[in-house]
Scaffold this active site. Sequence first.
Site, PDB file in Angstrom:
ATOM      1  N   HIS A 145      38.649  38.723  34.076  1.00 50.61           N
ATOM      2  CA  HIS A 145      38.271  38.040  35.318  1.00 50.61           C
ATOM      3  C   HIS A 145      36.850  37.489  35.178  1.00 50.61           C
ATOM      4  O   HIS A 145      35.959  38.195  34.671  1.00 50.61           O
ATOM      5  CB  HIS A 145      38.336  39.047  36.482  1.00 50.61           C
ATOM      6  CG  HIS A 145      37.965  38.429  37.791  1.00 50.61           C
ATOM      7  ND1 HIS A 145      38.795  37.569  38.466  1.00 50.61           N
ATOM      8  CD2 HIS A 145      36.823  38.515  38.533  1.00 50.61           C
ATOM      9  CE1 HIS A 145      38.194  37.163  39.572  1.00 50.61           C
ATOM     10  NE2 HIS A 145      37.005  37.717  39.639  1.00 50.61           N
TER      11      HIS A 145
ATOM     12  N   ARG B 191      59.891  36.777  43.762  1.00 50.10           N
ATOM     13  CA  ARG B 191      58.886  37.206  42.791  1.00 50.10           C
ATOM     14  C   ARG B 191      59.382  38.437  42.037  1.00 50.10           C
ATOM     15  O   ARG B 191      59.207  38.569  40.823  1.00 50.10           O
ATOM     16  CB  ARG B 191      57.590  37.525  43.549  1.00 50.10           C
ATOM     17  CG  ARG B 191      56.415  37.868  42.676  1.00 50.10           C
ATOM     18  CD  ARG B 191      55.116  37.566  43.387  1.00 50.10           C
ATOM     19  NE  ARG B 191      54.892  38.432  44.544  1.00 50.10           N
ATOM     20  CZ  ARG B 191      54.148  39.533  44.510  1.00 50.10           C
ATOM     21  NH1 ARG B 191      53.563  39.886  43.395  1.00 50.10           N
ATOM     22  NH2 ARG B 191      53.985  40.265  45.585  1.00 50.10           N
TER      23      ARG B 191
HETATM   24  C1  GRF Z   1      39.426  32.648  32.389  1.00 50.10           C
HETATM   25  O1  GRF Z   1      38.148  32.233  32.743  1.00 50.10           O
HETATM   26  C2  GRF Z   1      39.775  33.962  33.032  1.00 50.10           C
HETATM   27  O2  GRF Z   1      38.666  34.727  33.399  1.00 50.10           O
HETATM   28  C3  GRF Z   1      40.514  33.573  34.262  1.00 50.10           C
HETATM   29  O3  GRF Z   1      41.199  32.390  33.933  1.00 50.10           O
HETATM   30  C4  GRF Z   1      40.512  31.720  32.897  1.00 50.10           C
HETATM   31  C5  GRF Z   1      41.534  31.371  31.853  1.00 50.10           C
HETATM   32  O4  GRF Z   1      41.029  30.506  30.860  1.00 50.10           O
HETATM   33  N1  GRF Z   1      41.376  34.655  34.687  1.00 50.10           N
HETATM   34  P1  GRF Z   1      41.838  30.241  29.518  1.00 50.10           P
HETATM   35  O5  GRF Z   1      43.209  29.717  29.897  1.00 50.10           O
HETATM   36  O6  GRF Z   1      41.900  31.527  28.760  1.00 50.10           O
HETATM   37  O7  GRF Z   1      41.040  29.197  28.798  1.00 50.10           O
END
Ligand code: GRF
Length: 201
Positions: free
Chosen positions: A107, A63
């Site tokens: 998030h 990583r």
């Molecule tokens: C979002 O809901 C974000 O909160 C989470 O992953 C999702 C990504 O969605 N971390 P997208 O790929 O932006 O449509």
Amino acid sequence: MGARVAVLASGTGSNLQALLDDDVVGPAIGLVVSDRAEAKALDRARSAGIEAVHLDPKAHESREAHDRALVDLLQDRGIELVCLAGYMRILSPGFVRAFWGKTLNVHPALLPAFPGVHAVREALSWGVKLTGCTVHVVDEEVDHGPILAQEAVPVLDDDDEASLHARIQEAEHRLYPLVVRRMIEGRVRLDGRRVIVEEER
Ligand code: GRF
């Protein structure tokens, strides 16, 4: 004016699209990186005429090595602000140090409630009446850094995980560009965990 922005995404990239569509943030985005070659986010970047790079985690033995390659790429392109948008890899401490205070994440819950990858499912099964989304600075712990902004979203009686996540994403698409705009304009100051936003001039 403003910082040069990179977006890291693993999936659909609807948040990337919201950032691209913002009048201030969109023109500042210079690079989109994904760990998955088939990520729709890469197509969105190409359609917008932005450099789209697939960085294959399997190409490196650890990583840390992968993240070193990522830091090298971002620095080579003069990136000053990194936005995670559905990026499904945990960043190594080396990455967090290289872009300390300059890496943001969105998030789908009101942190510190429901960190981790099943935030929407867990909020629903806990029975909370309000959840939402959080934009925060990335630190070395998952979904943990200083909170830049939050928007609350109601949980409805007939919600399932998909309907609730869709409503949360509408909020994400409003909130994330707003916060990134403030960062680009240099109006955000960190004071420990507390974040102070200066008024627009
Ligand atoms: C979002 O809901 C974000 O909160 C989470 O992953 C999702 C990504 O969605 N971390 P997208 O790929 O932006 O449509």
